[in-house]
Design an enzyme around this catalytic site. Structure first.
Site, PDB file in Angstrom:
ATOM      1  N   ASP A 211       0.815  -1.221   0.000  1.00 50.94           N
ATOM      2  CA  ASP A 211       0.000   0.000   0.000  1.00 50.94           C
ATOM      3  C   ASP A 211       0.848   1.270   0.000  1.00 50.94           C
ATOM      4  O   ASP A 211       0.315   2.368  -0.047  1.00 50.94           O
ATOM      5  CB  ASP A 211      -0.921  -0.014   1.231  1.00 50.94           C
ATOM      6  CG  ASP A 211      -1.951   1.104   1.215  1.00 50.94           C
ATOM      7  OD1 ASP A 211      -2.523   1.383   0.150  1.00 50.94           O
ATOM      8  OD2 ASP A 211      -2.178   1.714   2.280  1.00 50.94           O
ATOM      9  N   SER A 236      -6.596   5.266   0.096  1.00 50.43           N
ATOM     10  CA  SER A 236      -6.946   3.989  -0.526  1.00 50.43           C
ATOM     11  C   SER A 236      -8.438   3.714  -0.360  1.00 50.43           C
ATOM     12  O   SER A 236      -9.015   3.985   0.698  1.00 50.43           O
ATOM     13  CB  SER A 236      -6.149   2.851   0.114  1.00 50.43           C
ATOM     14  OG  SER A 236      -4.761   3.091   0.033  1.00 50.43           O
ATOM     15  N   GLN A 286      -5.287  -1.808  -6.859  1.00 53.33           N
ATOM     16  CA  GLN A 286      -5.857  -0.893  -5.867  1.00 53.33           C
ATOM     17  C   GLN A 286      -6.481   0.308  -6.563  1.00 53.33           C
ATOM     18  O   GLN A 286      -5.951   0.804  -7.561  1.00 53.33           O
ATOM     19  CB  GLN A 286      -4.776  -0.389  -4.906  1.00 53.33           C
ATOM     20  CG  GLN A 286      -5.304   0.557  -3.827  1.00 53.33           C
ATOM     21  CD  GLN A 286      -4.195   1.100  -2.955  1.00 53.33           C
ATOM     22  OE1 GLN A 286      -3.636   2.150  -3.225  1.00 53.33           O
ATOM     23  NE2 GLN A 286      -3.858   0.367  -1.893  1.00 53.33           N
TER      24      GLN A 286
END
Length: 295
Positions: A211, A236, A286
């Site tokens: 991430d 995110s 993502q």
């Protein structure tokens, strides 16, 4: 193993407070909320604690629902959705202040033989020829607000992460191809003292790192430097990973990333993680909120 890595391992060693209920703490972040990679890794640890050690995760799908409070513990509740002969499925909800902040579904599989093929590893320089974060970040100190570079170094002290080429904050105002690469590994060799069995520990650490930079390629496409220089704000939204082949988080891994699209205040990032000998170990996708501040 440095102190920062030991602190990260302690962070992943969740406290069990009831059957299938775990509690985790948070670490300081570069933004005033819980780092998404941390809550994803902790949720996967919680799920893995309810699955036999010979069934590592092969995929996860997650949604970030609310910003996490770094000053409060996070409670992870695991639902044992299915225990099959080959596959095991778990659902995890992370809760703070009585509200869900994160939701994860993960699937685990017993080892078995099957068809084999993969994309080739893209070219990349030797990671040892690239600057460390401590060597790189001072070059951009005049771009950052006071204290930002120090917070970035502190947040990444457990992970040796090295950019291939200029990071987004080094290319402000210069749109580039929406592709980026980083090499990473833990700052020190891992042992079995964490209490988390391997390969679950390696997979959870890679989930943590996944991430950190995945939306960089979105920023590069538009010549934006990101939150570090204040020309975008973001977070995110969802995160998916597929674990294809064995890996070790304390050995060099190449994270090859690209962005196929951005629209509607959102940007999409796709990543592939390769071992140093060219094995495709992980695929990642993502989507995140990426907005240009008004005024």
């Amino acid at each position: 193993m440095n102190n920062a890595l030991q602190s990260l391992l302690d962070l992943l060693a969740l406290e069990q407070i009831e059957q299938d209920i775990f509690r985790g703490q948070s670490q300081a972040s570069v933004v005033p909320r819980v780092f998404g990679g941390q809550v994803a890794a902790q949720a996967l640890v919680a799920a893995g604690r309810t699955v036999p050690a010979d069934r590592p995760p092969h995929s996860l799908h997650a949604y970030f629902l609310r910003p996490g409070d770094p000053g409060a513990p996070i409670v992870y509740t695991v639902d044992r959705i299915r225990d099959g002969r080959s596959f095991t499925t778990r659902r995890v909800v992370a809760v703070q202040h009585g509200q869900p902040i994160f939701h994860l579904s993960a699937s685990f599989q017993a080892d078995e033989e099957g068809l084999e093929h993969q994309e080739p590893m893209p070219p990349a320089p030797d990671p040892l020829e690239l600057p460390t974060a401590a060597e790189m970040l001072p070059r951009y100190a005049d771009l950052f607000a006071e204290g930002v570079a120090d917070r970035m170094l502190e947040a990444r002290a457990a992970i040796d992460l090295r950019y291939v080429g200029e990071p987004p904050f080094g290319s402000v105002g210069e749109p580039r191809e929406p592709r980026s690469q980083v090499w990473f590994r833990t700052h020190g060799k891992l042992d079995d003292a964490s209490g988390i069995p391997r390969p679950l520990l390696d997979i959870c650490l890679v989930t943590y790192v996944s991430d950190m930079t995945l939306l960089d390629s979105v920023l590069l496409a538009h010549g934006r430097g990101g939150w570090a220089v204040g020309d975008v704000v973001g977070a995110s939204l969802d995160h998916a990973m597929w674990f294809h082949r064995p890996l070790r988080a304390d050995e060099w891994l190449l994270y090859d990333q690209e962005s196929p699209t951005a629209q509607g205040g959102r940007g999409l990032g796709k990543g592939r993680i390769f071992t140093a000998d060219g094995q495709l170990a992980v695929s990642v996708i993502q989507e995140g909120v990426i907005r240009v501040p008004r005024g």
